[in-house]
Enzyme design. Structure first.
Site, PDB file in Angstrom:
ATOM      1  N   ASP A  16      45.671 -58.797  11.270  1.00 46.80           N
ATOM      2  CA  ASP A  16      46.233 -58.367   9.984  1.00 46.80           C
ATOM      3  C   ASP A  16      47.127 -57.129  10.150  1.00 46.80           C
ATOM      4  OD1 ASP A  16      46.657 -58.521   7.273  1.00 46.80           O
ATOM      5  OD2 ASP A  16      44.874 -57.367   6.738  1.00 46.80           O
ATOM      6  N   GLY A  19      52.907 -57.469   8.222  1.00 49.69           N
ATOM      7  CA  GLY A  19      53.890 -57.172   7.185  1.00 49.69           C
ATOM      8  C   GLY A  19      54.088 -55.680   7.016  1.00 49.69           C
ATOM      9  N   HIS A  33      55.816 -60.540  11.660  1.00 46.23           N
ATOM     10  CA  HIS A  33      55.127 -61.763  12.087  1.00 46.23           C
ATOM     11  C   HIS A  33      55.563 -62.180  13.488  1.00 46.23           C
ATOM     12  CE1 HIS A  33      53.126 -62.152   8.326  1.00 46.23           C
ATOM     13  NE2 HIS A  33      54.236 -62.289   7.628  1.00 46.23           N
ATOM     14  N   SER A  61      45.896 -67.998   7.098  1.00 46.92           N
ATOM     15  CA  SER A  61      44.805 -68.566   6.305  1.00 46.92           C
ATOM     16  C   SER A  61      45.355 -69.654   5.398  1.00 46.92           C
ATOM     17  CB  SER A  61      44.120 -67.476   5.476  1.00 46.92           C
ATOM     18  OG  SER A  61      44.987 -67.029   4.441  1.00 46.92           O
ATOM     19  N   GLU A  63      44.819 -69.652   2.331  1.00 41.01           N
ATOM     20  CA  GLU A  63      45.294 -68.887   1.169  1.00 41.01           C
ATOM     21  C   GLU A  63      46.701 -68.325   1.420  1.00 41.01           C
ATOM     22  OE1 GLU A  63      42.151 -68.452   2.589  1.00 41.01           O
ATOM     23  OE2 GLU A  63      41.158 -69.622   1.024  1.00 41.01           O
ATOM     24  N   LEU A 127      37.055 -76.533  31.951  1.00 40.86           N
ATOM     25  CA  LEU A 127      37.036 -75.404  32.894  1.00 40.86           C
ATOM     26  C   LEU A 127      36.373 -74.185  32.256  1.00 40.86           C
ATOM     27  CD1 LEU A 127      40.574 -75.602  34.596  1.00 40.86           C
ATOM     28  CD2 LEU A 127      38.386 -76.565  35.340  1.00 40.86           C
TER      29      LEU A 127
HETATM   30  C1  IPE Z   1      43.843 -62.420   6.705  1.00 39.62           C
HETATM   31  O1  IPE Z   1      44.814 -61.517   6.305  1.00 39.62           O
HETATM   32  C2  IPE Z   1      44.481 -63.633   7.287  1.00 39.62           C
HETATM   33  C3  IPE Z   1      45.115 -63.422   8.585  1.00 39.62           C
HETATM   34  C4  IPE Z   1      45.114 -62.334   9.287  1.00 39.62           C
HETATM   35  C5  IPE Z   1      45.792 -64.562   9.134  1.00 39.62           C
HETATM   36  P1  IPE Z   1      45.277 -61.402   4.767  1.00 39.62           P
HETATM   37  O2  IPE Z   1      46.269 -60.327   4.710  1.00 39.62           O
HETATM   38  O3  IPE Z   1      45.686 -62.733   4.272  1.00 39.62           O
HETATM   39  O4  IPE Z   1      43.914 -61.005   4.060  1.00 39.62           O
HETATM   40  P2  IPE Z   1      43.674 -60.244   2.695  1.00 39.62           P
HETATM   41  O5  IPE Z   1      44.560 -60.877   1.668  1.00 39.62           O
HETATM   42  O6  IPE Z   1      44.011 -58.808   2.933  1.00 39.62           O
HETATM   43  O7  IPE Z   1      42.207 -60.422   2.421  1.00 39.62           O
HETATM   44  C1  IPE Z   2      48.703 -60.859   8.900  1.00 37.81           C
HETATM   45  O1  IPE Z   2      49.627 -59.974   8.437  1.00 37.81           O
HETATM   46  C2  IPE Z   2      49.294 -62.190   9.232  1.00 37.81           C
HETATM   47  C3  IPE Z   2      49.167 -63.143   8.143  1.00 37.81           C
HETATM   48  C4  IPE Z   2      48.402 -62.990   7.111  1.00 37.81           C
HETATM   49  C5  IPE Z   2      49.944 -64.362   8.218  1.00 37.81           C
HETATM   50  P1  IPE Z   2      49.976 -59.795   6.895  1.00 37.81           P
HETATM   51  O2  IPE Z   2      51.160 -60.628   6.600  1.00 37.81           O
HETATM   52  O3  IPE Z   2      48.806 -60.007   6.031  1.00 37.81           O
HETATM   53  O4  IPE Z   2      50.382 -58.280   6.903  1.00 37.81           O
HETATM   54  P2  IPE Z   2      50.056 -57.193   5.808  1.00 37.81           P
HETATM   55  O5  IPE Z   2      48.558 -57.208   5.601  1.00 37.81           O
HETATM   56  O6  IPE Z   2      50.795 -57.590   4.566  1.00 37.81           O
HETATM   57  O7  IPE Z   2      50.528 -55.932   6.397  1.00 37.81           O
HETATM   58 MG    MG Z   3      47.326 -58.798   5.334  1.00 38.52          MG
END
Ligand code: IPE
Ligand code: IPE
Ligand code: MG
Length: 232
Positions: A16, A19, A33, A61, A63, A127
């Site tokens: 996480d 962004g 990303h 995810s 979501e 393996l």
């Molecule tokens: C969790 O991050 C999913 C991934 C890292 C792929 P999110 O940014 O989606 O999670 P929330 O929204 O903060 O719970």
């Molecule tokens: C995690 O980074 C990767 C995905 C959820 C795809 P985020 O995109 O959630 O990054 P932040 O949390 O907004 O910084």
């Molecule tokens: Mg995030």
């Protein structure tokens, strides 16, 4: 405390903060990303080098699919863009790959690419080392799917038997979450029942080998009791 490092057999990484990493630099989120993808490959490789047998990366995810089409499109396009580097790194290390999640929700082109990656690296199955990538993944969806499968078979399940019905039939030992949040966000709830949970404030692109080693030192100092009493 001894300095001996115990490497967890199965490490999960909630990647996480991509962004925010980009936004703080005045860059578009998609650049975060891209950096995250590059880091995922090198960090997972480093975890295998340390002795992990399985590494599970949460790349998107279920979501997350509700984010803007532009952001979702970019994240998914990385699967195609990093197809070759992924194969090169894990092929050289003789590591198998599996993609876990509601893959039927992904565009056909992406699904085909994931399937090809799995198939090329399948020669290393057996393996003992596998990278799992969770994509369009949600733990609740995975559990509900497994329950429906058990109902369909008309058999009662045991705790271990239920694990085998899941997309990732393997308990987690250590879950690392970067990006400053202290939650699981629907990441392998069943498999993480007794995982040690490590939270880092670093954004994922800044979480490198030094940070991984710090997490492994932290893990080595844990006393995993599984409900029993401490030895000694
Ligand atoms: C969790 O991050 C999913 C991934 C890292 C792929 P999110 O940014 O989606 O999670 P929330 O929204 O903060 O719970
Ligand atoms: C995690 O980074 C990767 C995905 C959820 C795809 P985020 O995109 O959630 O990054 P932040 O949390 O907004 O910084
Ligand atoms: Mg995030």
């Amino acid at each position: 405390m001894s300095d001996k490092i115990t490497v967890p057999e199965h490490i999960g990484i909630i990647m996480d903060g991509n962004g925010r990493w980009a936004e703080e630099r005045g860059l578009p989120r998609k650049d975060g990303h891209t950096r995250g993808m590059i880091n995922m490959i090198s960090l997972a490789a480093a975890a295998f080098d340390r002795g992990a047998k399985s590494v599970t990366c949460y790349s998107m995810s279920k979501e997350n699919l509700r984010r803007s089409p532009e952001e979702v499109g970019h994240i998914l396009s990385l699967v195609l863009e990093y197809f070759e580097p992924f194969l090169k790194v894990f092929g050289e290390k003789r590591i198998a790959a599996k993609f876990v999640g509601s893959l039927e929700l992904l565009p056909e082109e992406i699904r085909a690419s994931l399937k090809r990656t799995e198939s090329i690296l399948s020669e290393f199955e057996g393996l003992g080392r596998t990278i799992y990538v969770a994509i369009a993944y949600g733990s609740r969806a995975e559990i509900v799917r497994a329950v429906n499968e058990a109902v369909r078979r008309g058999e009662e399940v045991t705790e271990e038997g239920f694990l085998d019905l899941l997309g990732l039939p393997l308990n987690l030992d250590l879950v690392i979450r970067t990006g400053g949040e202290s939650r699981l966000s629907n990441f392998f709830l069943y498999q993480a029942s007794y995982a040690e949970l490590y939270f880092s404030d670093k954004y994922f692109p800044d979480f490198g080998e030094a940070e991984l080693d710090e997490a492994l030192r932290w893990f080595s100092g844990r006393s995993r009791r599984y409900g029993l009493l401490k030895k000694g």
